[in-house]
Design a protein around this motif. Structure first.
Motif, PDB file in Angstrom:
ATOM      1  N   ARG A 128       0.836  -1.201   0.000  1.00  0.00           N
ATOM      2  CA  ARG A 128       0.000   0.000   0.000  1.00  0.00           C
ATOM      3  C   ARG A 128       0.874   1.256   0.000  1.00  0.00           C
ATOM      4  O   ARG A 128       0.632   2.202  -0.752  1.00  0.00           O
ATOM      5  CB  ARG A 128      -0.922  -0.024   1.220  1.00  0.00           C
ATOM      6  N   SER A 129       1.893   1.256   0.829  1.00  0.00           N
ATOM      7  CA  SER A 129       2.809   2.390   0.901  1.00  0.00           C
ATOM      8  C   SER A 129       3.568   2.561  -0.419  1.00  0.00           C
ATOM      9  O   SER A 129       3.679   3.673  -0.942  1.00  0.00           O
ATOM     10  CB  SER A 129       3.796   2.181   2.053  1.00  0.00           C
ATOM     11  N   ASP A 130       4.072   1.468  -0.959  1.00  0.00           N
ATOM     12  CA  ASP A 130       4.805   1.535  -2.233  1.00  0.00           C
ATOM     13  C   ASP A 130       3.916   2.066  -3.352  1.00  0.00           C
ATOM     14  O   ASP A 130       4.357   2.859  -4.189  1.00  0.00           O
ATOM     15  CB  ASP A 130       5.356   0.160  -2.616  1.00  0.00           C
ATOM     16  N   LEU A 131       2.654   1.636  -3.369  1.00  0.00           N
ATOM     17  CA  LEU A 131       1.721   2.103  -4.398  1.00  0.00           C
ATOM     18  C   LEU A 131       1.437   3.592  -4.231  1.00  0.00           C
ATOM     19  O   LEU A 131       1.378   4.335  -5.220  1.00  0.00           O
ATOM     20  CB  LEU A 131       0.425   1.291  -4.365  1.00  0.00           C
ATOM     21  N   PHE A 132       1.300   4.043  -2.997  1.00  0.00           N
ATOM     22  CA  PHE A 132       1.088   5.471  -2.743  1.00  0.00           C
ATOM     23  C   PHE A 132       2.236   6.288  -3.339  1.00  0.00           C
ATOM     24  O   PHE A 132       2.019   7.267  -4.054  1.00  0.00           O
ATOM     25  CB  PHE A 132       0.984   5.734  -1.233  1.00  0.00           C
ATOM     26  N   PHE A 133       3.469   5.863  -3.065  1.00  0.00           N
ATOM     27  CA  PHE A 133       4.619   6.610  -3.562  1.00  0.00           C
ATOM     28  C   PHE A 133       4.785   6.472  -5.080  1.00  0.00           C
ATOM     29  O   PHE A 133       5.210   7.416  -5.742  1.00  0.00           O
ATOM     30  CB  PHE A 133       5.892   6.199  -2.810  1.00  0.00           C
ATOM     31  N   ALA A 134       4.412   5.333  -5.630  1.00  0.00           N
ATOM     32  CA  ALA A 134       4.465   5.157  -7.086  1.00  0.00           C
ATOM     33  C   ALA A 134       3.463   6.089  -7.764  1.00  0.00           C
ATOM     34  O   ALA A 134       3.771   6.726  -8.784  1.00  0.00           O
ATOM     35  CB  ALA A 134       4.192   3.704  -7.461  1.00  0.00           C
ATOM     36  N   MET A 135       2.268   6.186  -7.200  1.00  0.00           N
ATOM     37  CA  MET A 135       1.252   7.072  -7.775  1.00  0.00           C
ATOM     38  C   MET A 135       1.671   8.539  -7.637  1.00  0.00           C
ATOM     39  O   MET A 135       1.453   9.349  -8.533  1.00  0.00           O
ATOM     40  CB  MET A 135      -0.103   6.837  -7.105  1.00  0.00           C
ATOM     41  N   ARG A 136       2.280   8.868  -6.527  1.00  0.00           N
ATOM     42  CA  ARG A 136       2.773  10.233  -6.356  1.00  0.00           C
ATOM     43  C   ARG A 136       3.864  10.534  -7.376  1.00  0.00           C
ATOM     44  O   ARG A 136       3.899  11.620  -7.954  1.00  0.00           O
ATOM     45  CB  ARG A 136       3.282  10.438  -4.930  1.00  0.00           C
TER      46      ARG A 136
END
Length: 148
Positions: A128-136
């Motif tokens: 979830r955290s990795d996806l947040f930063f990837a989307m950012r």
């Protein structure tokens, strides 16, 4: 039932659990903004939920997210800027390979966070955290590039 079908059913059930408690407020909001027209409100609700189902979200802040999505539907496509597909593809090439893979597998491949966590042998929170930063990261790239 195959693994993909089971994951799809779990995702649909989770979406219904997450959105269900907010449907009365969402319906009231949409009805108010369609002048009490139940038919128009139904169409807006259908489109809102369709868009919401395609966009991964956390359970935190669900009502504001749904209301903003409904607002975008009510405003119509003429007011919503769209990003050309070529710009998104070009931006994806500027991402780190791990970010690109995560975005492709979740948003385009339909992989659940649980499946990715199991594949990578990490907690779901990490995915979830990795996806947040990837989307950012992709939003930053797209913001720098602007529409092409």
């Amino acid at each position: 039932m195959g693994r993909h079908a089971a994951a799809s059913n779990r995702a649909a059930e989770e979406f219904e659990r997450m959105v269900g408690p907010h449907l009365p407020a969402l319906h009231a909001y949409v009805l108010r903004h369609t002048g009490g027209d139940e038919t128009a409100a139904g169409r807006v609700l259908d489109e809102t939920l369709s868009r919401a189902a395609r966009e991964p979200r956390r359970a935190i802040g669900v009502r504001p997210w749904l209301l903003l999505t409904a607002r975008a539907v009510l405003r119509g496509p003429e007011r919503r800027p769209t990003m050309p597909t070529a710009a998104v593809v070009a931006a994806m090439h500027e991402l780190a390979p791990a970010d690109r893979e995560l975005i492709v597998r979740t948003l385009y491949g339909g992989a659940s966070l649980e499946d990715l966590a199991a594949d990578r042998r990490v907690p779901v929170g990490r995915i979830r955290s990795d996806l947040f930063f990837a989307m950012r990261a992709i939003r930053d790239v797209l913001g720098r590039r602007g529409p092409e």
